[in-house]
Design a protein around this motif. Structure first.
Motif, PDB file in Angstrom:
ATOM      1  N   SER A  93       0.863  -1.172   0.000  1.00 36.54           N
ATOM      2  CA  SER A  93       0.000   0.000   0.000  1.00 36.54           C
ATOM      3  C   SER A  93       0.898   1.219   0.000  1.00 36.54           C
ATOM      4  O   SER A  93       2.099   1.117   0.255  1.00 36.54           O
ATOM      5  N   MET A  94       0.325   2.372  -0.296  1.00 30.05           N
ATOM      6  CA  MET A  94       1.181   3.537  -0.489  1.00 30.05           C
ATOM      7  C   MET A  94       0.559   4.768   0.166  1.00 30.05           C
ATOM      8  O   MET A  94      -0.657   4.949   0.151  1.00 30.05           O
TER       9      MET A  94
ATOM     10  N   ARG B 279      -5.921   4.492   5.213  1.00 28.82           N
ATOM     11  CA  ARG B 279      -6.216   3.828   3.947  1.00 28.82           C
ATOM     12  C   ARG B 279      -5.154   2.776   3.645  1.00 28.82           C
ATOM     13  O   ARG B 279      -5.473   1.661   3.234  1.00 28.82           O
ATOM     14  N   ALA B 280      -3.879   3.141   3.891  1.00 30.62           N
ATOM     15  CA  ALA B 280      -2.797   2.190   3.620  1.00 30.62           C
ATOM     16  C   ALA B 280      -2.887   0.990   4.557  1.00 30.62           C
ATOM     17  O   ALA B 280      -2.664  -0.151   4.155  1.00 30.62           O
TER      18      ALA B 280
END
Lengths: 349, 350
Positions: A111-112, A179-180
């Motif tokens: 994830s980023m 979110r990540a």
């Protein structure tokens, strides 16, 4: 560090221009960035990058703007295609992946977090946090439950129905981190994640990240141009300059033994007493028995200066988990506070 | 004899000229010249042309020296022949494709005129409410329609409105997908932009000429196509632009989390391009309104017919009043679409 690294970058090159492949021989022959730009109008983005990133560690890639650090992190999930080289994640070369495999990697393994947050402006905070799950095809309900959990974990209870533009920068980046985390991936890529934030909020976010990391043990690749931030977060520090790795290793080690004037410049400005730890300046036990006190290997030097009251004649006993591991001479400590210069580098240790 | 005789003699083409003599009918100018010369000696030399009056070597001028060269009127007739030749095959393809447009236009005209005014006007007001949530606009629309109904312009106004609704619907239906494709391919964009430029700069009357030949004037798709060709341009342009202007950071995030192209399009690009797409729709409505007046030349009903009557019969009052009606329609359509655009913008604010 004998176990296999989680991510391993091998001989990675990236050249920007009309025909990058044909420039490779020139670069292999030793042509530098300015010459390549002058004679062939191609930009050498990255050259011969070899970095191993261990599972559960924070690897910090540091460099000034234009050093290629953002380009490098985008090679890990192939947002940018390399000109040549290998990126091995869990033993598989990402560059051999088909489109489907690559999508699965991005959805489930990496994830980023972005410098400019890059949240979806037309979606609520909760929908943003649930985005990775929804992209995978999970239903709205489970995506929201999961999103809610992580939002609360990063301290955003009660903001679920706000839109990103209604939040401050720090809060938006918390959404970015939630979110990540919601993606439940082993690897988190953080591209200058805190650079756009105020200094105080940045410190908060760094603490949040370290606290989360203590619990979650993700493999984090963190990009920054800020040495203080790098030293605070890094288990493994990689310093980039003009697209090549100038030095990499344990941050304490780089601080004490910079191998390049570029790094010396970098490290000369920081508060060394706060960053350096006892383990980096202690010497082996030599039978001495007179100690002014006992310190832990991971205490920083600032604390010792405070303990000794500035007296440089004392010695301290260094302990790790209750066993004696070494002696700290205050004189060595004071010497370590002076930034190393190329000429007298040998005298430090 | 004529100015450019020397050219053909210098090139040694006299034989070719006389051999290929075309027996085209005489032009009016030649006929007049001949009747003017009646009585004069037939072989008389034309008076010498002074240097300053040297004519441009045009087709007509060259023809006077060499009969083998075609005249300009032959050229235009070739163009006509060519068009007529492709017309029938073209019609076989275009007729069925465009038939739904005729049905939609006729159906919508029938619907708007059959449903009584005391149903249509409230329905329009409800539509305005859902689009804008603005009491002021509802009052404005209500007053405008009452006024037009009061001066007996309700039927043409509602006809115009019905045509605009259908044509805008088709324009969006065609324009948005084209715009999306253009935003994805630079090659397509390079190809499409000059075409769009041409559609926008071509004088509106010129659209009508080939269309009249292709379809019969009684078919409503004739004016439908003319309006759509003209009005579809802004929605294409602004969809393309809107999608290209979506924040690259957000697109990168979508990629980094493994969105498929479809997820990216519907979940990110179209919603974020929506303000621009809606601005395009607003422009499209305005341009269909402009074209619907001109389309009355080819039997489009509505206020344009009254304007045309005003021009043709010099009925000044009729022309001015219906012109005012068009302005009123334009203002309310613009206000309503702008207000709904404003509502979209609020939720998309960054």
């Amino acid at each position: 560090m004998t176990n296999d690294p989680k991510i391993s970058i091998r001989k990675l090159y990236k050249i920007f221009g009309a025909d990058p492949k044909s420039m490779l021989p020139h670069v292999h022959a030793g042509m530098g960035k300015p010459e390549l730009l002058d004679s062939y109008n191609h930009v050498l983005g990255l050259q011969d990058i070899n970095v191993d990133m261990q599972a559960g560690e924070i690897t910090v890639i540091m460099g000034l703007s234009g050093s290629g650090k953002s380009t490098l992190i985008r090679h890990l999930n192939r947002l940018i295609e390399p000109t040549s080289g290998e990126v091995i994640v869990d033993g598989e070369n990402v560059l051999d992946y088909t489109e489907d495999q690559l999508r699965r990697l991005r959805r489930e393994k990496m994830s980023m977090v972005f410098q400019k947050f890059a949240l979806l402006p037309h979606r609520t905070v909760l929908q943003n946090a649930g985005m990775p799950r929804r992209v995978r095809g999970e239903d709205e309900g489970s995506a929201e439950t999961n999103g809610r959990t992580w939002l609360s974990r990063v301290g955003l209870d009660g903001y679920e129905d706000h839109y990103p533009h209604q939040l401050s920068g720090g809060m938006q980046q918390r959404v970015g981190i939630a979110r990540a985390l919601a993606a439940a991936s082993d690897i988190m890529l953080m591209d200058e994640a805190f650079s756009a934030l105020d200094p105080l909020i940045r410190t908060d976010m760094q603490d949040l990240l370290l606290e989360l990391q203590k619990e979650l043990h993700k493999t984090i690749v963190f990009i920054t141009h800020d040495l203080d931030e790098a030293l605070k977060l890094a288990d493994h520090l990689v310093i980039l300059k003009d697209g090549f790795v100038v030095q990499q290793g344990e941050p304490q080690d780089i601080l004490l033994n910079p191998n390049d004037p570029y790094i010396e410049d970098f490290v000369s400005d920081i508060n060394r007493a706060r960053v350096l730890r006892v383990r980096s300046v202690m010497s082996p036990l030599n039978g001495e028995t007179e100690f002014a006190g006992v310190v832990d290997v991971n205490d920083n030097l600032e604390k010792l200066i405070q303990m000794s009251g500035g007296d440089t004649t004392h010695n301290f006993k260094v302990q790790q988990d209750g066993t004696d591991v070494g002696i700290l001479h205050m004189k060595a400590l004071v010497r370590a506070l002076v930034p190393a210069q190329s000429s007298d580098r040998g005298s430090i240790r | 004899m004529a100015t450019y005789d020397w050219l053909f003699s210098a090139l040694g083409l006299q034989d070719w000229c006389s051999e290929n003599k075309t027996d085209a009918p005489m032009t009016m100018a030649q006929l007049l010249a001949r009747s003017g010369q009646k009585g004069a000696e037939s072989g008389a030399e034309a008076p010498a042309v002074s240097f300053w009056d040297t004519p441009f070597p045009s087709l007509d001028e060259l023809n006077r020296s060499c009969d083998a060269v075609a005249r300009t009127r032959d050229m235009t007739s070739w163009v006509e022949q060519l068009f007529l030749a492709v017309k029938n095959p073209l019609k076989v393809v275009l007729d069925p494709i465009t038939q739904p447009l005729s049905w939609a236009l006729d159906g919508s005209l029938w619907l708007f005129q059959t449903v009584p005014w005391f149903v249509v006007i409230p329905l329009l007001l409800i539509g305005v409410w859902f689009a804008t949530r603005s009491i002021g606009l509802i009052v404005f629309v209500a007053v405008s329609f009452m006024f037009m109904a009061f001066i007996d312009h309700y039927v043409p106004a509602i006809q115009t409105l019905s045509i605009i609704f259908v044509c805008t619907g088709f324009s969006v239906f065609l324009g948005v997908p084209i715009g999306i494709l253009m935003s994805r391919s630079n090659a397509l964009q390079r190809f499409a932009l000059p075409v769009l430029d041409m559609l926008q700069t071509l004088p509106t009357f010129v659209y009508l000429i080939p269309l009249i030949f292709l379809f019969s004037v009684t078919e409503s798709k004739l004016y439908g196509i003319a309006i759509i060709l003209y009005a579809v341009v802004p929605v294409i342009r602004l969809t393309d632009l809107g999608i290209r202007l979506v924040d690259q950071d957000v697109i990168e995030a979508a990629d980094a989390y493994g969105m498929t192209d479809r997820q990216k399009l519907w979940g990110v690009q179209i919603p974020l391009a929506m303000p621009n797409i809606m601005a395009g729709v607003n422009q499209t409505i305005m341009m269909s309104l402009a074209m619907v007046v001109i389309a009355s030349l080819v039997s489009a009903p509505g206020l344009g017919v009254l304007v045309l009557r005003g021009i043709r019969n010099l009925e000044l009052g009729v022309g001015l009043v219906s012109g005012f009606g068009i302005v009123l329609l334009a203002i309310l359509l613009d206000r309503v679409t702008k207000a709904s655009l404003g509502r979209i913008n609020v939720t998309h604010k960054r």
